[in-house]
Design an enzyme around this catalytic site. Structure first.
Site: not given
Length: 504
Positions: A106-110
């Site tokens: 998931p992109c929000q984990s970056f």
């Protein structure tokens, strides 16, 4: 020194056995579906959402003795590879039971962990467990470290190339190279690969160095001149990749294969969903508020001439469907049906809001004609306005609504479909509605025989989160081809060595 476990896997593939895929952050299975169609075996998946995990199991492991284990939702940060292998009965050794790893953290984990933390994964595989920010792509890399795949695919949003000034994809490639892989990443738009949706994503492919091959990406099959917004978002994502600094800053980036006007036209929204049954019960007052369950079959219209895309959606291998669909369900939005009807193709929320104000004035005029004048500021006035005009400020929410154009592919479907579907209002004004679950699935290129678990809202969310299966199929086919060519070349080298030795 070559890693024996990798060469053993290559030898297994040389014997003609199917490559075994582990799908991480699998969602409902968009990537899995594309890889299965390309000839891979979907051995396992890991997904935290319970509805998506059940969907994946129902479609890829319906008859497995371990069905319940496949259907179990799992948090990758709390699931060790050894535990997953044991629960699913994949084999005795973690490093030998999987050939390909795919998935999109998931992109929000970056978070900005930087190169040092990523490289620490290669040296100390347990290090990610101590990271309080829970960077999920570190878990992905940990699984790569443990399973030692021959190849892998990672997918994410374009912004991963410019996340707070960091090019996360480049940093991941550096870590994978330390692990013994050659890798490249690029930006691809699904519309150029037969998907009736303009969806831009980053894709990263890596191969074990033992394969002695290089990364390439699939050639486009379809063409369209993308709207300006898609070109702009790509340029923003590529800001950290400067051509004059390419060797120093982004040596793993690869320009995508370019589509051209000589290719087949992109699949349009009408071509994608026009053969599905019309829905008008909501206009007859026969649709009520409440959870929508997939229990009622909606038959296909009879005696239709199907286009190429519709034929594929009904005849996808292992997901064939000939009777009808169970998830042709829409949202209950009684205030908005009249607005949908009046909107022109391509209209967005400001135009919809203006139509609503016009409707409101017309209804006030009708009341006056009937001798029931409604005074401004009265309770009746406020109630009528609430029942006619959406409450959102058109200046703040210009893109909240959009009516699809029948002769264009759909705009990007998002996970927000799970909350509302205003971003994809059906192009047919006579139906005056937002798209159904099955129409959303079609626009993402899920075949009609693919079953979604849960009710309408979870299904919309699963679809919006997915990688389009046809996009995944194009990538999987390229990976399949690359591995087979590498194996063939490897075998030819072995045969030549044997012939030379025999001659001596």
């Amino acid at each position: 020194m070559k890693r024996k476990v990798i060469t053993n896997k290559i030898e297994r593939l040389m014997k003609g056995e199917k490559a075994r895929v582990l799908d991480l952050f699998a969602g409902c299975g968009g990537i899995s579906l594309g890889f299965q169609k390309a000839g891979f075996e979907i051995s396992a998946a890991l997904e935290i959402d319970e509805h998506a995990a059940m969907t994946h199991a129902r479609n890829f492991h319906p008859d497995s003795p371990q069905f319940e284990s496949h259907a179990k939702a799992r948090d990758i940060t709390a699931t060790k590879p050894e535990g997953l292998v044991k629960e699913l009965g994949l084999g005795k050794s973690v490093s030998s039971c999987i050939d390909i790893i795919v998935g999109g953290p998931p992109c929000q984990s970056f978070a900005r962990v930087g190169r040092a933390k990523l490289r620490e994964i290669a040296e100390h595989p347990e290090a990610f467990l101590n990271d309080p920010r829970g960077n999920l792509y570190l878990s992905y890399l940990q699984y790569v470290k443990k399973f030692k795949p021959v190849a892998l695919l990672m997918e994410n949003v374009p912004d991963v190339l410019n996340y707070g000034g960091h090019n996360i994809a480049e940093e991941i490639c550096e870590t994978l190279e330390d692990m013994g892989y050659v890798c490249k990443y690029t930006l691809l738009n699904a519309v150029f690969y037969g998907v009736p949706e303009m969806r831009e994503r980053m894709f990263l492919i890596a191969y074990a160095k033992e394969l002695e091959t290089q990364v390439s990406f699939p050639e486009p099959t379809n063409w369209i001149d993308l709207p300006r917004g898609y070109h702009g978002s790509r340029q923003v994502a590529l800001k950290t990749i400067q051509p004059n600094l390419l060797e120093e800053t982004a040596h793993s980036y690869m320009d995508p294969p370019e589509p051209h006007p000589d290719l087949k036209p992109a699949v349009t929204a009408k071509a994608a969903i026009g053969d599905l049954p019309p829905i008008t019960l909501h206009l007859e007052g026969k649709l009520k508020r409440g959870a929508r369950r997939f229990t009622e079959l909606t038959p296909y219209p009879k005696n239709q001439r199907l286009n190429e895309f519709a034929k594929l959606m009904r005849g996808w291998p292992e997901f064939e469907n000939s009777d009808g669909i169970f998830d042709h369900l829409i949202r209950y939005l009684p205030r908005d049906y009249a607005i949908f009807r009046r909107m022109d193709h391509g209209n967005q929320y400001p135009e919809a809001f203006q139509h609503a104000l016009e409707l409101f004035e017309e209804r006030l005029a009708e009341a006056r004609k009937e001798g029931k004048a409604i005074k401004k500021g009265s309770e009746a006035y406020d109630e009528l306005k609430k029942a006619t005009v959406p409450p959102y400020d058109p200046g703040k929410f210009p893109n909240k609504w959009r009516k699809m154009e029948p002769d264009q592919p759909a705009r990007t479907l998002m996970a927000h479909l799970g909350k509302d579907s205003y971003s994809h209002i059906h192009y047919d004004s006579d139906q005056a509605r937002t798209i159904s679950v099955r129409e959303a699935a079609r626009l993402q290129s899920f075949p009609d025989g693919f079953i979604f678990s849960g009710t309408m809202n979870p299904a919309f969310r699963q679809i919006g989160n997915a990688v389009p299966p046809l996009m995944a199929y194009a990538l999987a086919s390229k990976i399949f081809q690359t591995i087979n060519e590498a194996i063939t070349n490897n075998q030819e080298d072995v045969d030549e060595f044997v012939r030379t030795a025999a001659a001596v």
